[in-house]
Motif scaffolding. Structure first.
Motif, short mmCIF file in Angstrom:
data_model
loop_
_atom_site.label_atom_id
_atom_site.label_comp_id
_atom_site.label_asym_id
_atom_site.label_seq_id
_atom_site.Cartn_x
_atom_site.Cartn_y
_atom_site.Cartn_z
N LEU A 113 0.81 -1.21 0.00
CA LEU A 113 0.00 0.00 0.00
C LEU A 113 0.85 1.27 0.00
O LEU A 113 0.31 2.37 -0.08
N GLU A 114 2.15 1.13 0.07
CA GLU A 114 3.03 2.29 0.09
C GLU A 114 3.10 2.96 -1.28
O GLU A 114 2.99 2.30 -2.32
N PHE A 115 3.30 4.26 -1.27
CA PHE A 115 3.55 4.99 -2.51
C PHE A 115 4.32 6.26 -2.17
O PHE A 115 4.48 6.61 -0.99
N THR A 116 4.78 6.95 -3.18
CA THR A 116 5.53 8.19 -2.98
C THR A 116 4.54 9.34 -2.80
O THR A 116 3.79 9.67 -3.71
N GLY A 117 4.56 9.89 -1.63
CA GLY A 117 3.58 10.91 -1.26
C GLY A 117 3.92 12.30 -1.74
O GLY A 117 4.84 12.51 -2.54
N ILE A 118 3.19 13.25 -1.22
CA ILE A 118 3.31 14.63 -1.68
C ILE A 118 4.67 15.24 -1.37
O ILE A 118 5.14 16.15 -2.04
N SER A 119 5.34 14.70 -0.34
CA SER A 119 6.67 15.20 0.05
C SER A 119 7.79 14.43 -0.64
O SER A 119 8.95 14.61 -0.33
N MET A 120 7.44 13.54 -1.58
CA MET A 120 8.37 12.69 -2.32
C MET A 120 9.07 11.68 -1.42
O MET A 120 10.15 11.18 -1.75
N GLU A 121 8.44 11.33 -0.33
CA GLU A 121 8.89 10.25 0.53
C GLU A 121 7.86 9.12 0.48
O GLU A 121 6.67 9.36 0.25
N LYS A 122 8.31 7.90 0.72
CA LYS A 122 7.38 6.78 0.78
C LYS A 122 6.44 6.94 1.97
O LYS A 122 6.88 7.22 3.09
N VAL A 123 5.15 6.78 1.71
CA VAL A 123 4.15 6.96 2.76
C VAL A 123 3.18 5.78 2.77
O VAL A 123 3.04 5.06 1.79
N LEU A 124 2.54 5.64 3.91
CA LEU A 124 1.49 4.65 4.10
C LEU A 124 0.32 5.41 4.68
O LEU A 124 0.36 5.84 5.83
N GLU A 125 -0.72 5.64 3.86
CA GLU A 125 -1.79 6.55 4.25
C GLU A 125 -3.03 5.79 4.72
O GLU A 125 -3.47 4.83 4.08
N ALA A 126 -3.56 6.26 5.83
CA ALA A 126 -4.81 5.69 6.35
C ALA A 126 -5.95 5.98 5.39
O ALA A 126 -5.94 6.97 4.65
N GLY A 127 -6.94 5.09 5.39
CA GLY A 127 -8.10 5.33 4.54
C GLY A 127 -8.67 4.06 3.96
O GLY A 127 -8.36 2.94 4.40
N ASP A 128 -9.50 4.22 2.93
CA ASP A 128 -10.24 3.12 2.33
C ASP A 128 -9.51 2.55 1.12
O ASP A 128 -8.98 3.29 0.29
N TYR A 129 -9.57 1.24 1.04
CA TYR A 129 -8.97 0.51 -0.08
C TYR A 129 -9.97 -0.54 -0.57
O TYR A 129 -10.77 -1.06 0.21
N SER A 130 -9.92 -0.83 -1.85
CA SER A 130 -10.71 -1.93 -2.38
C SER A 130 -9.76 -2.95 -2.96
O SER A 130 -8.68 -2.62 -3.49
N VAL A 131 -10.13 -4.22 -2.86
CA VAL A 131 -9.34 -5.31 -3.42
C VAL A 131 -10.24 -6.08 -4.38
O VAL A 131 -11.39 -6.37 -4.08
N LYS A 132 -9.70 -6.36 -5.55
CA LYS A 132 -10.47 -6.98 -6.63
C LYS A 132 -9.74 -8.26 -7.05
O LYS A 132 -8.55 -8.21 -7.37
#
Length: 754
Positions: A718-737
Motif C-alpha cells: 500500500l506504500e507509494f511516494t507521497g506529496i513530500s516525495m517520501e514513501k508513505v502509508l496513508e490511512a483510509g479506504d482501499y478496495s481489493v479486486k
C-alpha cells in the motif's frame, strides 16, 4: 651498524607487507574474493586497468577459420595485449560445440598474452533463449510474461544460463527490466509488459534462473545477468529509440524502479546496463544520482555497470551534455559507469586524462575492482575453460526442448472464441486452410503432426509484409492475385486459420544509424491483412486468426471479423506445433495479456494502471475502453469466481490481511487459470492509479473442481511516494479486486488504520 639496522628495518617492513592480505597472491583460491581483487589491482598499470573497463564486439576480428580454429585480426591482437574486460558475442554464428572450442582457444590466448593472466568476460544476450546458433529457441520475454508463471520463467532462464555457459559465455546483457507501455516502440517484445508487479516477478525469476540462483556462477554452470536499461528506457517519447524520456519522479520511483530494485536486492544481478535516455534532462550515462545514489547507495548494488552501445561517447556528440569526448568519459566515470561498451572515443582516452588529472585513477580503481570481482565470482581465474564433452549433452537437451513447448502452451492467449469455434475436433473429417503472411515453411507439417489422419490441410503464405531488408524494410504493394489465391484456398476448405500480425521486420530495434528503423508511427496491422480477413469471412465459414507479432497491434477488423483469435506473440521454435495443440484441444489456453490492447494509437498512453482521472472521458467516434484489457485471456473451461472473503476489515502498519476467493471449473475440460488480485487506493494525498496488480497465482482445476485461492495483503503493498516525495502509508479506504482480468473481478474493501 646503522646500515645493518636500516637493512633489518627494511626486511621487517617487507615481511609485514608480505603478510598483508592486500598484497597476497591473487591466484590463491583460498583467499576471499575481495582479498584476491586487492592483491591483483595494485599490480596493474594504468593502461591495464583501463583495458579492464572496455568491451569490444567479436565481429571486429574474432572468428574460426574453415577448420574451426581461432583466427584474430591485427586489430584484436593489439587490443588484447593489455587484457580486456570482455568480448561481445564470440562464436554467435557457429554451433555450440564449435563455439565452446573456439572460446576456449580465445580465452587461452587472452590469458597467455596479458601480463597477469586475467581472463575475459564473453558476453551474450537473450531474447529467444541464448542469442546464438544451435541453442534452444524459446519465446520472447513478452511471450513468457503472458504465461503469468514466474516459476516457469525461472526454469526457462535456467536453461539459458546453462546453455550459454556451455558455449563459453559468462555474462548476458539481459533480461530487460523496463516497463514497456508504448506499442510504437520496436523493442516492445524484449520486455515483460506494461505492469510493474508482473515485470518485477518475471525479471527477478529470470535473473535467478540464468544465474543458477547465484550458486551457479562460481560452480561454472551458469552466467551472470545484466539487467537493463536503467532507467525509464521503455518510456521514450513517441516510442522512438534514442528519444528523450519525460516521466515524473513519482512514476519513476513507484512504477519504473521496482523491477530493477528487485533485480539487485532479491535476485543479486551481477550487472546493470544504463539507459540510452535521460531523466529530467540528465543523461542516464552521466547521472551519478541514478547510477551511484540510487543504485549503490540506496539499493546496495555491488556489481558492475556497463554502458549501452557507445553511449558514454554519445554524451558528447549526441546527447550534447559534454563539451568534448574527454569530458564525456569523465562524466561517465564519475557517474558510475564501469565498462565502456564498444567505443573507441571514450574510456580509451582515460590514460592520457589521468596525466592531467591524477585523481581520476581513484575512480578507475573503483570500476576495475568491480570488474575483477565479477570475474572472480564467476570462477574464471580458477576454471576458465569449458569441458567440450559436456556441451553436446547440455545444449538442446530433450528436457530443454520440452520446456520450450511447455512455455509456449502456457503463453498462448485466447482473445476471442465466438460460439466455441475452438477447439477443432480431430475426430471428424475436416479440411483446414492454413493461410497468410506469417505462415512458416513447416507450419503445415507441424499441424499435421498434431491433428492426425482425419484432418486434411492446405497451406499458402500468399504474400510477405515487407521486402525484409534489415535496416529499413519497406512495405510491399498489395498483390490482388495473391489475395485472390488465398480466398480461393479458403473457399475450398471447411475452416480457415489465418496467420497474421507482424514479424521481425515490422517491429525491431532501431539502431543508432539513421538508415536503420524499427519503431512505428501506427500500430494497425500492415499490408492487406484486414482485407484478407474480411474477404475470407465473407465466405460464411469459420475464421480463426493466429496472431504473431512483436508489438501490440490495434486489431479492430480482426477482432470484429474473426470467430476466434489466438494471440501467440513470438513463440519458441515449436510455436506452430504448440498452437496446433491448442487449436485441436489437446491443451486449454491459459495465457493472459501482459499489455492493454488499444483500439487506436490515439489512446496512447493507455495502460490499465493509469490514474483514475485518466478514465473520465472517452474519445469521439471510438469504442469505449480497450479492445482487450490487461490480464485478459479466455479458456476452453468456464471458471466461476465466488465467495470473496477478507480476514479482517482493517489493516495497520504492523499487521497483514488475507483475502480469498473460490474458483470453480464449471467446464468439461481440465484447464489452468490465472487468478489476479488488484488493489485500489480510494483516496490519496496525490492522484492514484485506478488499480494496481499486487498478486497472481496460476492454478489448474479438473472439470467440476473448486479451489480457494488466497493472497496476503501487506502494508508494503500500500506504500507509494507521497506529496513530500517520501514513501508513505496513508490511512483510509482501499478496495481489493480478484478475478480473471483487470476488468472482470469480485470486489471487497478494507481500511488502513494508523
Amino acid at each position: 651498524m646503522k646500515k645493518i639496522f636500516f637493512l633489518a628495518v627494511l626486511i621487517i617492513i617487507a615481511s609485514c607487507k608480505n603478510n598483508d592480505s592486500s598484497s597476497m597472491d591473487y591466484k590463491d583460491a583460498s583467499l576471499s574474493i575481495d582479498e584476491r581483487v586487492e592483491a591483483l589491482l595494485p599490480k596493474l598499470s594504468l593502461e591495464e586497468k583501463v583495458a579492464q573497463m572496455r568491451i569490444f564486439h567479436a565481429n571486429i576480428g574474432t572468428k574460426p577459420d574453415e577448420n574451426g580454429n581461432l583466427t584474430l585480426s591485427e586489430r584484436v591482437i593489439e587490443k588484447l595485449k593489455l587484457g580486456i574486460a570482455g568480448i561481445k558475442n564470440p562464436g554467435e554464428h557457429i554451433d555450440a560445440v564449435a563455439a565452446a572450442k573456439m572460446n576456449n582457444e580465445l580465452q587461452k590466448y587472452i590469458i597467455e598474452n596479458n601480463r597477469w593472466g586475467i581472463p575475459a568476460l564473453f558476453v551474450t544476450e537473450s531474447y529467444n533463449g541464448v542469442d546464438a546458433e544451435g541453442c534452444t529457441r524459446f519465446g520472447r520475454p513478452m511471450t513468457s510474461a503472458a504465461s503469468f508463471n514466474p516459476e516457469l520463467v525461472q526454469r526457462q532462464w535456467d536453461v539459458v544460463g546453462r546453455e550459454a555457459r556451455l558455449r563459453g559465455m559468462h555474462m548476458c546483457h539481459s533480461p530487460e527490466a523496463d516497463v514497456v507501455r508504448d506499442p510504437r516502440f520496436g523493442r516492445m517484445s524484449e520486455a515483460f509488459g506494461e505492469d510493474t508487479y508482473l515485470t518485477t516477478q518475471m525479471v527477478k525469476n529470470a535473473i535467478i534462473g540464468v544465474q543458477g540462483d547465484y550458486e551457479g556462477l562460481g560452480n561454472g554452470t551458469h552466467i551472470g545477468a545484466v539487467a537493463k536499461h536503467f532507467a525509464g528506457y521503455g518510456q521514450v517519447l513517441g516510442g522512438s529509440n534514442f528519444a528523450a524520456i519525460e516521466i515524473s519522479e513519482r512514476t519513476l520511483i513507484d512504477e519504473i524502479y521496482p523491477p530493477f530494485e528487485a533485480a539487485v536486492k532479491e535476485a543479486k544481478t551481477l550487472g546493470i546496463m544504463a539507459s540510452h535516455g535521460d531523466l529530467n534532462g540528465v543523461a542516464s550515462h552521466g547521472n551519478p544520482e541514478l547510477l551511484t545514489g540510487v543504485l549503490r547507495d540506496q539499493w546496495g548494488f555491488e556489481g558492475y555497470v556497463v554502458s549501452d552501445s557507445n553511449d558514454i561517447a554519445r554524451l558528447f556528440y549526441f546527447m550534447k551534455v559534454a563539451e568534448s569526448p574527454e569530458a564525456a568519459a569523465q562524466m561517465g566515470l564519475e557517474a558510475g559507469i564501469d565498462i565502456d561498451l564498444y567505443a573507441e572515443d571514450s574510456y580509451a582516452y582515460l590514460p592520457e586524462m589521468v596525466k592531467k588529472n591524477p585523481e581520476l585513477e581513484k575512480l578507475i580503481d573503483r570500476s576495475v575492482r568491480r570488474v575483477l570481482r565479477t570475474k572472480f565470482i564467476l570462477g574464471l581465474f580458477d576454471n576458465p575453460y569449458i569441458d567440450i564433452e559436456e556441451v553436446k549433452k547440455g545444449v538442446r537437451a530433450q528436457s530443454s526442448l520440452d520446456l520450450a513447448k511447455e512455455s509456449d502452451l502456457e503463453s498462448i492467449i485466447l482473445l476471442k472464441n465466438e460460439k466455441s469455434t475452438l477447439p477443432l475436433s480431430k475426430d471428424k473429417s475436416l479440411k483446414v486452410a492454413l493461410l497468410g503472411p506469417l505462415l512458416k515453411e513447416n507450419t503445415k507439417e507441424m499441424f499435421e503432426s498434431v491433428a492426425g489422419s482425419n484432418v486434411k490441410f492446405i497451406a499458402e503464405k500468399g504474400f510477405q509484409l515487407t521486402n525484409q531488408k534489415g535496416g529499413a524494410p519497406e512495405l510491399l504493394d498489395r498483390d490482388p492475385k495473391a489475395i485472390a489465391s488465398l480466398v480461393s484456398k479458403a473457399r475450398s476448405a471447411d475452416v480457415s486459420i489465418l496467420f497474421l500480425g507482424g514479424d521481425e521486420y515490422t517491429a525491431k530495434e532501431a539502431y543508432f544509424s539513421n538508415s536503420t528503423l524499427g519503431d512505428r508511427a501506427t500500430i494497425d496491422p500492415v499490408g492487406p491483412q484486414d482485407e484478407l480477413v474480411e474477404k475470407i469471412k465473407a465466405l460464411g465459414k469459420p475464421v480463426i486468426v493466429v496472431l504473431k507479432h512483436r508489438r501490440t497491434l490495434s486489431i479492430n477488423v480482426i477482432a470484429e471479423q474473426a470467430d476466434a483469435i489466438l494471440d501467440t506473440w513470438d513463440l519458441s521454435e515449436f510455436g506452430d506445433e504448440s498452437t496446433a495443440r491448442i487449436v485441436f484441444g489437446e491443451v486449454s489456453p491459459s495465457g493472459k495479456s501482459p499489455v492493454t490492447i488499444p483500439r487506436s494509437i490515439g489512446q496512447i498512453p493507455f495502460h490499465y494502471s493509469m490514474k483514475e482521472i485518466n478514465y473520465k472521458k472517452e474519445y469521439l467516434f471510438l469504442g469505449k475502453g480497450p479492445l482487450y484489457p490487461f490480464g485478459h485471456g479466455l479458456s476452453y473451461a468456464n471458471f466461476e469466481y465466488s465467495d470473496i472473503a477478507i480476514s479482517n476489515a482493517e489493516i495497520t502498519p504492523d499487521t497483514e490481511l488475507e483475502v480469498s476467493v473460490k474458483v470453480t471449473n464449471n467446464g468439461s475440460v481440465k484447464a489452468k487459470e490465472v487468478v489476479q488480485m488488484y488493489i485500489k487506493d480510494e483516496i490519496g494525498s496525490v492522484t492514484r492509479p485506478d488499480k494496481e496488480l499486487k498478486g497472481f497465482e496460476k492454478i489448474e482445476l479438473d472439470a467440476g473442481e473448486s479451489k480457494t485461492v488466497s493472497f496476503k495483503i501487506t502494508p508494503k503493498m500500500l506504500e507509494f511516494t507521497g506529496i513530500s516525495m517520501e514513501k508513505v502509508l496513508e490511512a483510509g479506504d482501499y478496495s481489493v479486486k480478484i478475478g480473471t482480468s483487470s476488468q472482470e473481478y469480485l470486489e471487497t474493501t478494507f481500511k488502513l488504520k494508523k
